[in-house]
Structures are given as structure tokens and as C-alpha cells.
Design an enzyme around this catalytic site. Structure first.
Site, PDB file in Angstrom:
ATOM      1  N   GLY A   1       0.829  -1.192   0.000  1.00 14.23           N
ATOM      2  CA  GLY A   1       0.000   0.000   0.000  1.00 14.23           C
ATOM      3  C   GLY A   1       0.864   1.241   0.000  1.00 14.23           C
ATOM      4  O   GLY A   1       2.075   1.167  -0.252  1.00 14.23           O
TER       5      GLY A   1
ATOM      6  N   SER B   1       2.718   0.892   3.587  1.00 15.12           N
ATOM      7  CA  SER B   1       2.986  -0.412   4.196  1.00 15.12           C
ATOM      8  C   SER B   1       3.145  -1.500   3.151  1.00 15.12           C
ATOM      9  O   SER B   1       2.804  -1.328   1.981  1.00 15.12           O
ATOM     10  CB  SER B   1       1.832  -0.789   5.131  1.00 15.12           C
ATOM     11  OG  SER B   1       0.627  -0.918   4.401  1.00 15.12           O
TER      12      SER B   1
ATOM     13  N   ASP C   1     -14.268   2.276   4.811  1.00 12.64           N
ATOM     14  CA  ASP C   1     -13.541   1.988   3.564  1.00 12.64           C
ATOM     15  C   ASP C   1     -13.900   0.607   3.034  1.00 12.64           C
ATOM     16  O   ASP C   1     -13.031  -0.154   2.613  1.00 12.64           O
ATOM     17  CB  ASP C   1     -12.031   2.097   3.802  1.00 12.64           C
ATOM     18  CG  ASP C   1     -11.239   2.213   2.492  1.00 12.64           C
ATOM     19  OD1 ASP C   1     -11.838   2.643   1.478  1.00 12.64           O
ATOM     20  OD2 ASP C   1     -10.040   1.879   2.490  1.00 12.64           O
TER      21      ASP C   1
END
Length: 358
Positions: A26, A29, A140
Site C-alpha cells: 500500500g 505499508s 472503507d
């Protein structure tokens, strides 16, 4: 007067995990497979680069707090097993979901019916209702954050990635005003910044349901501005007609009631679970939706990949910084030190709050 230092040095502990292959990446991360040295059990370790997260550490603390509250409470929610930090990185160790992402799994199937979509939504909504009952809004929800526990056909579907989730006070509604989430799945009230809460997750469920039944999202537009305007007006249709001819009226009604502009009139997660689309047995003569869904999904994935590439090139030409929303993983890989090197030192610092028990 105590002689103890007000800021004691973090406790150093020997490494308990060995990391392996990369599972995903991501903006801040990388997710790696890891094995617990003592038990031999495999998990997933979300490795968060401290330098890239500077100033955003609250996001990690929040994700840990959310996962601690709901872990092991529902079969469709990813479980937090452990968390710790090293000099360079923060680590969140969770269940290892080896079954892959939701839509990739669908595309590999030999057939796919409305009843399959309903079962997937029922599992997701059940977990959402559990989160809401515990005062948590995910914020999300999207297909990429829905993973299967194992490759088996009957594997549990898991809600993952609680980085944008928030713990809310009881029934307070107008609490959150920060714009967050993935644009195509965001509810109107998020854009309006008038305050939002649990109903945003039900809106996202409506978008996901639409997507699962046709292979594209209801507010898919050429630009982010046009997409936002469509969301604010709930401007979507069940078109082209030939893509929707085999989808039931109950499914369409479910989507409409989830994609209601006024959050106070939108279905709650518990109400949505009682809707006929999810609660009634499906007709046995359902049509196979896979050909249409797969064709539309692949066409839009190719289109958006091309658009992302063009935007990235334009940003580079302008001398700007790459937008974190673009799917450009290499810079993440480059900036995130491999934890394997730190594992060899055998030194792990215990974070505030301590290690969770196995």
C-alpha cells in the site's frame, strides 16, 4: 518523589516471527507472510514504515484499537493476533487470508449467480452489523478489502483493512467530518462534510452489491469531479438493460434502499439483513451472471489502469509528487525496509500497551 524516569526506555524482546514473501503493498505499508517461531503457525504481517507514516501515527494506533475491540468476535472479521515495533517499522500481525480478494475469486469461478452475490453481501453485512453494534464504522468498505480465509469454496469472507475505521460514542451521529475512503464507494455525506457515521458503510454495501451484479460501479465516471457529482445526486441507472435483464427486482430494490442520499432514511445494517434480497430463497432458474460481470470488470480494469498511467506520467512531467491513490507499488517496496534484516538482529521494541497474548 519517585526516581523513575517519566519516559522509560521501551522494553526490548527477542524476535518471535520470521517474515517471508510479500503478499501485497500500500502507500505506507507492505504485507508479508510470517511464521511464529515457537508455534510454527503462519500469519500475515502488515509492515508499516515509520518514516513514511510520520505525522500519521494516530492512524496505526486507531487501527490497533479497532482490531483489539472486534478481533475474534465475528467469523467474517480479520483477527489481530499481535502488534509490535522495531526501530524502523510498526507491525500488525493478523490472520493469514490465503483465499484471495473477492472479485478475483469470482472471476475464477466456473459460474456465478445472484444467489452467490447475495450470500457474499449477507456475510459482509453480518460483520458490518457486528461492527456497528460495537460502535465502529469501517469507512472503507470495497471489494479489495474483502478477502477469503482459505481457497476452499466454503471459506469465510473477511473484512480487512481497518486503517480508516473509527470508534464512535454510542449513538452519536454527526461525529466524523474528515473526507476519507475510496471515492467510488463514498457516501454523499462524506463529500458534504456535514458529519457522517454508520450509514456510510451501508451506502458502500449498496455500491458493492451493484458491482457484484454487473462488474462495474454505479458512479463510474471519467473524472473524480464527475464521480462526486453523480454520488451527491445518487445519479445511477440499471443500464445497459441487457446487463441487468437477469437481475431480480429484489436486488435492485436492495441497492436503491442502500443508495439513499439521506442517511437517516437509509437502511441500517440490521434492516438490510432482513431485506428480501438477502432473506428469501432464490429461484432455482437463475441465470449465470459470470460472463457479463467478468467482461465488464476486465474492460474497466484495463481502462482505469491506462488512465492511472497517463495521470502518473502527467504528474511526473509537472514535477509533482506521485499521488498515493495511484496504483504504483514499486516506490512503496523501495521505501519500506525488509523486516527480514531486522529479524536477524533479534531485537524488537515493545510498544505502549504491550504485546497481545497468543
Amino acid at each position: 518523589m519517585s526516581s523513575q524516569s517519566p519516559n522509560p526506555k521501551p522494553q526490548v524482546q527477542p524476535c518471535r516471527y520470521k517474515t517471508g514473501k510479500v503478499l501485497g503493498a500500500g502507500s505506507y505499508s507492505v504485507v508479508k507472510e510470517c511464521v511464529h517461531i515457537d508455534t510454527g503457525r503462519y500469519y500475515a504481517a502488515k509492515v508499516i514504515n515509520k518514516r513514511l507514516m510520520a505525522g500519521r501515527e494516530h492512524m496505526v494506533r486507531n487501527e490497533i484499537a479497532v482490531l483489539k475491540r472486534v478481533s475474534m468476535g465475528h467469523q467474517n472479521i480479520l483477527t489481530l493476533v499481535d502488534y509490535f515495533e522495531t526501530m524502523n517499522n510498526l507491525y500488525l500481525v493478523t490472520d493469514l487470508a490465503l483465499g484471495g480478494e473477492l472479485f478475483d475469486r469470482i472471476c475464477r469461478k466456473g459460474s456465478y449467480y445472484e444467489s452467490d452475490a447475495a450470500e457474499l453481501i449477507r456475510s459482509t453485512l453480518s460483520a458490518v452489523a457486528y461492527l456497528h453494534d460495537h460502535g465502529i464504522v469501517h469507512r472503507d468498505l470495497k471489494p479489495e478489502n474483502l478477502l477469503f480465509r482459505t481457497p476452499e469454496d466454503n471459506a469465510d469472507l473477511l473484512i480487512a483493512d481497518f486503517g480508516l475505521s473509527r470508534i464512535m460514542d454510542e449513538e452519536q451521529f454527526h461525529v466524523l467530518t474528515t473526507t476519507c475512503g475510496t471515492p467510488g464507494y463514498m457516501a454523499p455525506e462524506i463529500f458534504k462534510k456535514t458529519g457522517h457515521g454508520k450509514p456510510v458503510d451501508v451506502w458502500a454495501i449498496g455500491v458493492i452489491t451493484y458491482f457484484l451484479l454487473c462488474g462495474y460501479t454505479p458512479f463510474d465516471r471519467d473524472t473524480n469531479l464527475e464521480e462526486m457529482q453523480a454520488i451527491l445526486a445518487a445519479d445511477y441507472k440499471f443500464e445497459p438493460a441487457d446487463y441487468w435483464q437477469d437481475v431480480s427486482n429484489n436486488a435492485r430494490d436492495f441497492i436503491r434502499k442502500c443508495l439513499t442520499i439521506d442517511p437517516t432514511k437509509r437502511l441500517t445494517a440490521h434492516q438490510a439483513l432482513q431485506h428480501p434480497f438477502l432473506s428469501e430463497d432464490k429461484e432455482e432458474t437463475q441465470a449465470d451472471l459470470l460472463p457479463v460481470v467478468k467482461k465488464n470488470f476486465n474492460a474497466r480494469r484495463t481502462l482505469h489502469a491506462a488512465i492511472d498511467t497517463i495521470r502518473a506520467i502527467n504528474k511526473l512531467r509537472e514535477g509533482g509528487v506521485m499521488d498515493g491513490a495511484l496504483s504504483i507499488a514499486p516506490e512503496t517496496q523501495k521505501d519500506t525496509p525488509a523486516p527480514q534484516n531486522e529479524t536477524n538482529t533479534g531485537l524488537w521494541r515493545k510498544p505502549t500497551g504491550g504485546l497481545m497474548k497468543q
